[in-house]
Design a protein around this motif. Structure first.
Motif, mmCIF file in Angstrom:
data_model
loop_
_atom_site.group_PDB
_atom_site.id
_atom_site.type_symbol
_atom_site.label_atom_id
_atom_site.label_comp_id
_atom_site.label_asym_id
_atom_site.label_seq_id
_atom_site.Cartn_x
_atom_site.Cartn_y
_atom_site.Cartn_z
ATOM 1 N N ASP A 135 -11.376 -6.124 -2.331
ATOM 2 C CA ASP A 135 -10.860 -7.199 -1.496
ATOM 3 C C ASP A 135 -12.019 -7.749 -0.673
ATOM 4 O O ASP A 135 -12.460 -7.128 0.293
ATOM 5 C CB ASP A 135 -9.747 -6.687 -0.563
ATOM 6 C CG ASP A 135 -8.425 -6.539 -1.284
ATOM 7 O OD1 ASP A 135 -8.189 -7.254 -2.274
ATOM 8 O OD2 ASP A 135 -7.606 -5.703 -0.849
ATOM 9 N N GLU A 193 5.089 0.904 -1.349
ATOM 10 C CA GLU A 193 4.030 0.605 -2.318
ATOM 11 C C GLU A 193 4.608 -0.054 -3.568
ATOM 12 O O GLU A 193 5.514 0.465 -4.200
ATOM 13 C CB GLU A 193 3.286 1.901 -2.691
ATOM 14 C CG GLU A 193 2.121 1.736 -3.653
ATOM 15 C CD GLU A 193 0.915 0.972 -3.080
ATOM 16 O OE1 GLU A 193 0.880 0.714 -1.864
ATOM 17 O OE2 GLU A 193 0.013 0.636 -3.860
ATOM 18 N N LYS A 194 4.072 -1.212 -3.870
ATOM 19 C CA LYS A 194 4.348 -1.947 -5.110
ATOM 20 C C LYS A 194 5.833 -2.070 -5.468
ATOM 21 O O LYS A 194 6.258 -1.675 -6.563
ATOM 22 C CB LYS A 194 3.553 -1.321 -6.264
ATOM 23 C CG LYS A 194 2.047 -1.287 -5.979
ATOM 24 C CD LYS A 194 1.194 -1.055 -7.193
ATOM 25 C CE LYS A 194 -0.284 -1.281 -6.906
ATOM 26 N NZ LYS A 194 -1.012 -0.198 -6.295
ATOM 27 N N VAL A 206 -0.154 -5.888 1.896
ATOM 28 C CA VAL A 206 -1.295 -5.179 2.471
ATOM 29 C C VAL A 206 -2.559 -5.576 1.709
ATOM 30 O O VAL A 206 -2.594 -5.560 0.486
ATOM 31 C CB VAL A 206 -1.086 -3.648 2.363
ATOM 32 C CG1 VAL A 206 -2.331 -2.895 2.802
ATOM 33 C CG2 VAL A 206 0.140 -3.211 3.162
#
Ligand code: G1P
Length: 299
Positions: A135, A193-194, A206
């Motif tokens: 990122d 998460e996901k 996030v």
């Protein structure tokens, strides 16, 4: 949690299979945007935020990352002899004076949470940052982590970078549910998460920048494998929420997902167009390419 962060953790043990064959020998964190590898951008952001101890969580195939941060005596001597001051400064400033790099091995790829836990013996009992070098965050003003460290210090909370994503993409990210935002931040009430687009609690994703309380290490120790069979940092953060304040922060800047082909291309274009020496030439050749391919009318 009130102390200023001094330590930053860089999980760099991933295989980078999306960029094969290049990543057969070059770790994905070493892929360049113009002339600096991705890891350098993340390191500079951490140093700007006040970190002086950089913890790289790596694996046995990632010698290139350690070599990159090592001193290159022969090269330095050659550049010095031939009077190439500018280049000499460039390689010396990969790690500025007073900043140290520590390497920790993650023997098995058990997930991001596990990678962060590997840094526990170095980080100890103080707030710290986690940066995912994939990122890449571009900003003309203060870097994203500096913005977050300031907020964490002012609030005494953990802080997680977020950005809005299209609902169909929630399955690629940790997704947070928050209280209403004031300015750029909102207290996190839930994190998962996901999640699939149907079950995602929001579209606030996030991004790979975290300022965390060291309590996260204890929680990671008892975190069982979650999404994708991996020990997820997100799951430990979900536990942390029950005990402490964790804020989501919409950072100022543009994030490029350099873990994907198109993100890496986008970042390269942006940095080229913003480059003090290359911008005119880069902009001209992009126009030429687009008109030669018939995407835009030639001028
Ligand atoms: C990791 C995190 C995820 C986060 C993402 C940001 O996922 O697990 O919560 O949203 O980074 O890039 P990964 O991209 O490693 O699958």
């Amino acid at each position: 949690m009130t102390r200023r962060i001094r330590k930053a953790v860089f999980p760099v043990a991933g295989l980078g299979t999306r960029f094969l064959p290049a990543t057969k020998t070059v770790p994905k964190e070493m892929l360049p945007i113009i002339d600096r590898p991705l890891i350098q951008y993340a390191v500079d952001e951490a140093i700007e935020a006040g970190c002086d101890t950089l913890v790289f969580v790596t694996n046995r195939y990632k010698h290139a990352v350690a070599d990159y941060f090592d001193k290159a005596y022969e090269l330095e001597q050659k550049l010095e002899k031939s009077g190439k001051r500018e280049q000499l400064d460039l390689i010396r400033n990969v790690l500025p004076p007073g900043v140290r790099a520590v390497f920790v091995t993650q023997a098995e790829a058990l997930g991001l949470g596990h990678a962060v836990l590997c840094a526990k013996p170095i980080v100890g009992d103080e707030p710290f940052a986690v940066l995912l070098p994939d990122d890449l965050i571009w900003n003309r003003g203060p870097g994203a982590l500096k913005q977050m460290a300031d907020l964490a210090e002012a609030r005494g909370s953990s802080v997680i970078a977020v950005q809005d994503v299209p609902r169909e993409q929630t399955g690629s990210y940790g997704i947070v549910a928050t209280e209403s935002f004031a300015d750029r931040s909102g207290r996190i009430r839930g994190i998962v998460e996901k999640p699939s687009p149907e079950t995602a609690p929001s579209t606030l994703a996030v991004v790979g920048r975290y300022v965390l309380d060291p309590r996260i290490f204890d929680l990671l120790e008892s975190t069982r494998p979650g999404a994708g069979g991996e020990i997820q940092l997100t799951d430990a953060i979900a536990q942390l929420l029950d005990e402490q304040a964790v804020d989501a922060y919409r950072f100022q800047g543009t994030r490029f997902d350099c873990g994907t082909h198109i993100g890496l291309i986008e970042a390269t274009i942006r940095y080229a167009l913003d480059h003090e020496k290359l911008s005119d030439a880069a902009s001209q050749l992009m126009q030429n390419a687009l008109s030669e391919l018939g995407v835009i009318e030639s001028q």
